[in-house]
Design a protein around this motif. Structure first.
Motif, PDB file in Angstrom:
ATOM      1  N   GLU A 105      -6.795  64.149  66.546  1.00 37.90           N
ATOM      2  CA  GLU A 105      -6.412  64.604  67.942  1.00 37.90           C
ATOM      3  C   GLU A 105      -7.642  64.373  68.791  1.00 37.90           C
ATOM      4  O   GLU A 105      -8.881  64.576  68.362  1.00 37.90           O
ATOM      5  N   ASN A 117       1.364  70.005  55.552  1.00 34.10           N
ATOM      6  CA  ASN A 117       1.566  70.734  54.244  1.00 34.10           C
ATOM      7  C   ASN A 117       0.661  70.452  52.995  1.00 34.10           C
ATOM      8  O   ASN A 117       1.034  71.231  52.076  1.00 34.10           O
ATOM      9  N   ASP A 156      -2.499  71.577  53.162  1.00 35.94           N
ATOM     10  CA  ASP A 156      -3.538  72.325  53.390  1.00 35.94           C
ATOM     11  C   ASP A 156      -4.103  73.174  52.156  1.00 35.94           C
ATOM     12  O   ASP A 156      -5.410  73.639  51.910  1.00 35.94           O
ATOM     13  N   GLN A 210       3.487  69.060  78.522  1.00 33.54           N
ATOM     14  CA  GLN A 210       4.605  70.130  78.223  1.00 33.54           C
ATOM     15  C   GLN A 210       3.812  71.365  77.948  1.00 33.54           C
ATOM     16  O   GLN A 210       2.609  71.446  77.400  1.00 33.54           O
TER      17      GLN A 210
END
Ligand SMILES: Nc1nc2c(c(=O)[nH]1)N[C@H]1C(S)=C(S)[C@@H](COP(=O)(O)OP(=O)(O)OC[C@H]3O[C@@H](n4cnc5c(=O)[nH]c(N)nc54)[C@H](O)[C@@H]3O)O[C@H]1N2
Ligand SMILES: Nc1nc2c(c(=O)[nH]1)N[C@H]1C(S)=C(S)[C@@H](COP(=O)(O)OP(=O)(O)OC[C@H]3O[C@@H](n4cnc5c(=O)[nH]c(N)nc54)[C@H](O)[C@@H]3O)O[C@H]1N2
Ligand SMILES: [Mo]
Length: 765
Positions: free
Chosen positions: A266, A297, A299, A661
């Protein structure tokens, strides 16, 4: 009556795409461009003169709290303004000059409005006056405040039991409003208080409560500056908590290290230009030292592998773990190590999908440092094992003794600006005996002792017609909840749905048999009584309570504040026959705060001058007091690896936010940092997967989930090639909520599995 039709475009298809453009994802977050984009939104929505005055008061002492996220304000506010691009967008959205007036509702029937996208609905503007939709009507019509209160009171009186009513809260309400609302629900006789946090950080609350004795984080803002290592797991601060990047930058400048754990690289996590610093406008900082591109998932597997490798190093010198801390403050260490030994490195490596070299770098960094902070958000909480994801983070902090000292601790990064405060002041579906006792002492009535419904249970109860009146203090329940069509039926089954809202949203358009929209003041607006502006309070992500005082002229002269609306409903219901004088209490915020001080631990009666900068609520982890837990100690947890058993043609889909958003409020159609412009119906896919499934860029596909023998389809998404692990997909919420079955949620916290939905893709016809 015949049910009003409701139409969902994700289910219907026939999508008109808006003309997508793809660019390379951006590498830097914020900087000058962010300020430019922020101001563009503000000028467009708010006109020429209002934005700058309003922005200069946002997050300043004596001003109002930003209505966007819950990130705390630094002690010394920046002279360039203490807000970010997305805070400015949130303000613009609230302070828009557009209005939804009586003519608007006359022109458009609810059924027609339900075919609009969330973007179109949101852009229609602020609601001016209370509106009522009667049983056989197709359009909302205006209604007086008193008549509206009487309708709610009548429908509540008609119920067979108080447990047939539901009182939902979204996290933008003030402490005072939420306290009063919870008090009314209890006085009415139910604990049916689902909350947006059920879909958000509930997994954090459960995980932290069980292991550390408090469902909140332990760090303060200053701790981030002092940390030696900060792990940012399952969180996208560049978009959702931009001001957090300044704190990460400070940590780096002080010699700290940042590790990001995310299937996506990101923008803000890689590089950052600080818009609050003059030099940050131009040159930037590389934020992450290490980026671990974990599979969705994966992690628990990754954390286990890291801890296994740390344990091996510790075997040698006993200096990698903090054995003094483990001995004195924790329980379950040996059992934890035994459990860890059952997993092979190979299995863990395979499941997390991260390159071993990067993991070794992380291990080396964590081995030599003991001031560690772990920050996380929805990437950890919204999975079936959401609670265990977080408990695995706690395990790592316990091993390192990284709690209760400067520069170390837990940091669940909250969503809504006052979601944490709402819970603290009593919005919860479970029973808190101490709270009930204090309510009895202070308000002289007995609060109910039966556990109420959370979000999932509330939807099911409405669907099965066990609950018949739905009241929402803010939020957009229909679009935020999972299984959109199931939730729509649930709301339509109600005798009455009531929304206390600032802006029109989809939940108003899929109403019960009767429906009310009660328009309220936004955070940025003046709340005047007898000509004097009043303030309210909120609690930030780090447990600090502080004032917020709106400065803008309200969107309409016929709005009421949230406490006044709640007081109006309560007064119409009890008609003076209750020990609480609801009108008097709701009109006097100082009195509400005085009562909060009597009922809730740590709350102070803040006056305008005293405590203007805020105060921290008690936090046992900061004191290393675990006396409320078994053996009086912090708990290690033995977490299992999640299993998905994907076949070759299946994917795990995470439903995420775009840069344009705020939850279900869509500011615009761009996701600038990810290089996606002018379209939201996209699915991000690994290029090798595209090849394997013979898909080309911008092919149109349907997404299909198949749980419990039911096929759910979200129609027509454009394929966008993206750097994402194989067999993982990403798409935006709420367009994809139709895919999430009502019965798929995290163990213990009941948070819907919005980040790991098993789907297959079909080429759209
Ligand atoms: N501008 C803006 N600000 C907001 C909001 C908003 O909508 N807009 N929403 C507010 C609210 S209510 C909340 S709760 C927060 C949400 O803040 P975030 O949690 O940052 O929001 P999401 O977009 O859901 O992003 C989740 C991140 O987790 C990653 N992720 C997904 N699955 C996994 C996984 O299995 N493992 C790991 N390690 N990572 C994963 C995704 O790639 C993404 O980067 O933001 C708040 N602030
Ligand atoms: N698939 C999927 N679903 C998700 C998520 C996800 O990541 N993926 N995230 C979940 C999360 S983290 C959350 S928190 C929920 C959010 O769920 P909600 O909180 O229910 O949804 P919002 O979109 O934040 O609510 C927006 C509405 O709140 C109203 N509003 C705004 N400001 C105010 C105010 O000051 N007062 C009042 N009374 N009303 C106001 C406006 O009418 C606006 O339309 O969604 C959840 N749903
Ligand atoms: Mo949230």
């Amino acid at each position: 009556m015949t049910k009003r039709k409701y139409r969902d475009i994700s289910t219907e298809g026939n999508i008109k795409f808006s003309g997508i453009t793809l660019k390379e994802p951006e590498t830097y977050a914020a900087g000058f461009k962010a300020v430019k984009v922020a101001l563009k939104h503000a000028f467009k929505e708010m006109g020429i003169t209002r934005p700058l005055g309003a922005l200069s008061h946002m997050n300043q002492k004596g001003g109002f709290d930003c209505p966007s996220c819950a990130w705390p304000d630094p002690e010394h506010r920046s002279k360039l303004g203490e807000y970010c691009e997305n805070g400015a967008k949130a303000l613009a959205e609230e302070a828009t000059t557009k209005r939804v007036n009586t003519d608007f509702f006359k022109k458009y029937a609810v059924e027609e409005l339900s075919t609009w996208t969330d973007y179109e609905i949101g852009k229609s503007g602020r609601i001016e006056t209370p509106m009522f939709l009667d049983t056989e009507s197709s359009n909302y019509t205006p209604i007086s405040w008193q008549d509206a209160f009487n309708i709610v009171a009548e429908e509540l009186q008609l119920l067979n039991s108080p447990d047939e009513a539901i009182f939902y809260t979204s996290g933008r309400s003030s402490n005072e409003a939420a306290f009063l609302y919870g008090l009314f629900a209890r006085a009415f006789g139910t604990n049916n208080m689902p909350d947006c946090s059920n879909m958000c950080h509930e997994s954090s609350g459960v995980a932290l409560g069980e292991t550390l004795g408090i469902g909140k984080g332990s760090v303060k803002l200053e701790d981030l500056y002092k940390a030696e290592a900060i792990m940012v797991i399952g969180q996208n601060p560049g978009t959702n908590h931009p001001r957090m990047l300044s704190a990460l930058e400070k940590c780096k400048n002080n010699g700290g290290h940042i590790i990001s754990v995310n299937p996506l690289e990101e923008a803000g996590l890689t590089r950052f230009k600080n818009p609050q610093e003059v030099n940050g406008f131009f040159s930037g900082t590389a934020i992450s030292n290490i980026h671990l591109p974990v599979k969705i998932n994966g992690d628990v597997a990754l954390l286990k592998l890291i801890m296994k490798k740390l344990a091996i190093l510790d075997e040698g010198n006993k200096e990698v773990f903090d054995h003094h801390f483990i001995e004195k403050y924790t329980a379950g260490y040996q059992s934890f190590i035994n459990h860890l030994n059952q997993f092979s490195e190979e299995e863990l490596l395979n499941q997390c999908g991260v390159n071993e070299g990067l993991i070794n770098q992380t291990v080396a960094l964590l081995a030599k440092n003991k001031k560690i902070i772990i920050c996380w958000a929805m990437g950890l909480t919204q999975h079936k094992n959401g609670v265990e994801n977080i408990q695995e983070c706690v395990n790592l902090l316990l091993l390192k003794g990284s709690l209760g000292k400067p520069g170390a601790g837990t940091c669940p990064v909250r969503g809504h600006s006052n979601v944490q405060g709402d819970r603290t002041v009593g919005i919860m579906h479970f029973v808190n005996e101490k709270l009930n006792e204090n309510i009895k002492k202070t308000f002289l009535f007995d609060a109910p002792t039966k556990e109420g419904f959370d979000t999932v249970k509330a939807i099911k109860a409405m669907h099965e017609e066990r609950a018949k009146v739905f009241v929402a203090l803010g939020g957009n329940f229909l679009s935020a909840a999972s299984d959109t069509n199931y939730t729509a039926t649930a709301l339509q089954n109600c005798n009455l749905t009531v929304h206390i809202s600032t802006k029109l949203n989809r939940s108003h358009l899929v109403p019960g048999k009767k429906a009310l929209i009660l328009p309220t003041l936004g955070r940025s607006e003046q709340d005047k009584k007898n000509g004097t502006s009043r303030f309210l309070t909120v609690e930030n992500s780090m447990g600090k309570v502080h004032q917020t005082k709106g400065i803008l002229k309200p969107a309409s002269s016929n709005l009421k504040s949230e406490p006044e609306i709640i007081g109006g409903i309560a007064n119409a219901y009890f008609k003076g026959e209750h020990p609480v004088n609801w009108l008097e209490l709701s009109a006097n915020y100082h009195l509400i705060r005085e009562k909060m001080g009597a009922v809730l631990s740590g709350f102070k009666k803040v006056s305008e001058k005293s405590e203007a900068g805020g105060y921290y609520l008690p936090n046992n982890v900061r004191e290393l007091d675990f006396s409320m837990l078994p053996q009086g100690k912090a708990q290690f947890t033995n977490c299992n690896l999640p299993l998905h058993n994907l076949n070759e043609n299946e994917f795990l889909l995470m439903t995420i936010r775009s840069h344009d958003q705020f939850n279900t409020t869509i500011y615009g159609l761009n996701d600038r940092y990810r290089g996606i412009y002018n379209e939201r119906r996209v699915v991000l896919m690994n290029e090798e997967d595209m090849k394997k499934h013979q898909l080309k860029k911008l092919d149109i596909v349907d997404l299909v989930s198949n749980y419990d023998g039911i096929e759910r389809i979200a129609k027509q998404f454009l394929v966008v090639p993206y750097k994402i692990p194989k067999q993982n997909l990403a798409a935006y919420f709420p367009e994809t909520n139709v895919l999430i079955p009502i019965n798929q949620y995290a163990d213990k916290s009941y948070t819907p599995i919005s980040k790991s939905i098993k789907v297959s893709i079909k080429k759209a016809k």
